[in-house]
Design a protein around this motif. Structure first.
Motif, short mmCIF file in Angstrom:
data_model
loop_
_atom_site.label_atom_id
_atom_site.label_comp_id
_atom_site.label_asym_id
_atom_site.label_seq_id
_atom_site.Cartn_x
_atom_site.Cartn_y
_atom_site.Cartn_z
N MET A 1 0.84 -1.20 0.00
CA MET A 1 0.00 0.00 0.00
C MET A 1 0.88 1.25 0.00
SD MET A 1 -3.00 1.26 2.63
CE MET A 1 -4.28 0.29 1.87
N THR B 1 1.63 5.11 0.75
CA THR B 1 1.24 5.95 1.89
C THR B 1 1.52 7.41 1.58
OG1 THR B 1 1.81 4.15 3.41
CG2 THR B 1 1.54 6.35 4.36
N VAL C 1 -8.91 10.67 3.42
CA VAL C 1 -9.04 9.25 3.78
C VAL C 1 -10.04 8.54 2.86
CG1 VAL C 1 -9.85 7.67 5.58
CG2 VAL C 1 -8.33 9.58 6.18
N GLY D 1 -8.41 8.02 -0.36
CA GLY D 1 -7.40 6.99 -0.20
C GLY D 1 -7.99 5.59 -0.18
N ALA D 2 -9.15 5.45 0.48
CA ALA D 2 -9.81 4.15 0.54
C ALA D 2 -10.24 3.69 -0.86
CB ALA D 2 -11.02 4.22 1.47
N GLY E 1 -2.81 4.36 1.65
CA GLY E 1 -2.79 4.62 3.08
C GLY E 1 -2.56 6.09 3.35
N VAL F 1 -1.46 8.86 6.43
CA VAL F 1 -0.91 9.13 7.76
C VAL F 1 -1.15 10.60 8.08
CG1 VAL F 1 1.18 9.26 9.17
CG2 VAL F 1 0.84 7.34 7.60
#
Length: 348
Positions: free
Chosen positions: A68, A70, A91, A94-95, A100, A102
């Protein structure tokens, strides 16, 4: 971003050390079958050449296995309602893309080169900075040197022409907010915003002033206040304008938190919203419709901005060219119960 210098390669380090590329690779991978003296020499030269291994492409690990990607999202200050909306957008995107995310709160960066190297070493493919603090040239150069793409949401300014940024139509939003209050008959309208030098704040202020000037309505001294996009600043600056000899009948606040602070300053003075004071916010975060009365505000597409920032960062990481270094998404006025006709304030 500025053109990056040529990155040192394994072959460069190997030639300097007088060893094979395979030996340098073993040192990088922590293999034990390298003599201590050779390992020490290679490690010293890696640092001297400022070597940084190429980060794997999105979805592929260094050994060829699926991994994945990031992306890091950094904020300058503690998270709030605004930050939460941005994070949700990043997020969610990203999904969808299998990426991923952070989230971190950035502290003072004394050593930009080490900071940038650490981001790459941690496997970051790109950095999204959400900030109202001025971009540091050293930080931009450090990211460029390690070839880590940078996308900024709501930067303080756009002095770095090649830094990609995502924002919204702040001027149009400020114009719409003020025109709404003018249409309700208000003429004594104050503006309470964030940092005076922040690009987003300047654009909202210019929208406010443009609407006032178009109607031939003067802005009295003390009617524009600047601080931070925080609740306490809304209370403090709200108190300042409400304590003027001729206080406003309406306030346009540069964000929802400021608007809620103004509401509290009004309540502390026995003023009712909207009967005695109309208030408009900006952002349309969750707190806008949770407050009493629900807040009239300018909807800034924060989640969409987060999603666009992530997709743009990934395109840059994949070496794609983008059409524009600055993208603005449309704002929209959302009318709720915190604004009313000026007659309410003047004749209540």
């Amino acid at each position: 971003m500025p053109a990056s210098p040529r990155r040192a390669t394994l072959a460069t380090v190997a030639a300097s050390a007088g060893v094979s590329v395979a030996t340098v690779s073993k040192v990088l991978n922590g293999r034990s079958d390298v003599a201590p003296a050779t390992r020490s020499l290679v490690e010293s030269l890696l640092r001297e050449h400022d070597y940084m291994a190429q980060s794997p492409r999105r979805g592929t690990a260094a050994n060829g296995a699926v991994a994945m990607c990031t992306v890091e999202v950094q904020f300058d200050n503690e998270l709030n309602a605004y930050s939460t909306e941005i994070v949700q957008g990043v997020v969610s995107a990203g999904a969808e893309l299998g990426v991923g995310v952070v989230v971190s709160v950035r502290k003072t960066i004394d050593h930009p080169a080490s900071w940038a190297r650490d981001l790459v070493a941690a496997g970051r493919r790109a950095l999204i900075a959400v900030t109202c603090a001025e971009l540091d040239d050293r930080q931009v150069r450090a990211l460029s040197r390690v070839q880590l793409p940078l996308v900024v949401i709501d930067p303080l300014n756009l002095q770095h022409d090649q830094v990609t940024s995502i924002g919204s139509t702040n001027f149009a939003g400020g114009l719409a907010a003020t025109q709404h209050l003018l249409a309700l008959g208000h003429r004594r309208i104050a503006y309470i915003g964030g940092p005076a030098t922040a690009a987003c704040n300047q654009a909202r202020l210019h929208g406010y002033r443009a609407a006032m000037e178009a109607e031939g309505v003067p802005v009295p001294p003390g009617y524009t206040q600047f601080g931070h996009f925080r609740y306490q600043d809304g209370m403090d600056h709200g108190a300042a304008v409400l304590d003027l000899p001729e206080p406003p009948t309406a306030v346009f606040a540069g964000c929802d938190e400021l608007a809620l602070g103004v509401m509290e300053a009004a309540r502390a003075r026995g003023l009712r919203v909207p009967q005695d004071l109309s208030i408009v916010g900006f952002d349309d975060t969750q707190i806008a419709w949770m407050t009493s009365p629900p807040l009239t505000t300018v909807r800034q597409p924060l989640r969409e901005m987060g999603g666009v920032a992530l997709r743009t960062a990934l395109r840059l990481a994949d070496g794609e060219k983008i059409d524009s270094h600055h993208v603005e998404l449309a704002t929209e006025l959302i009318v709720r119960a915190s604004t009313a006709d000026v007659a309410c304030a003047e004749h209540a």
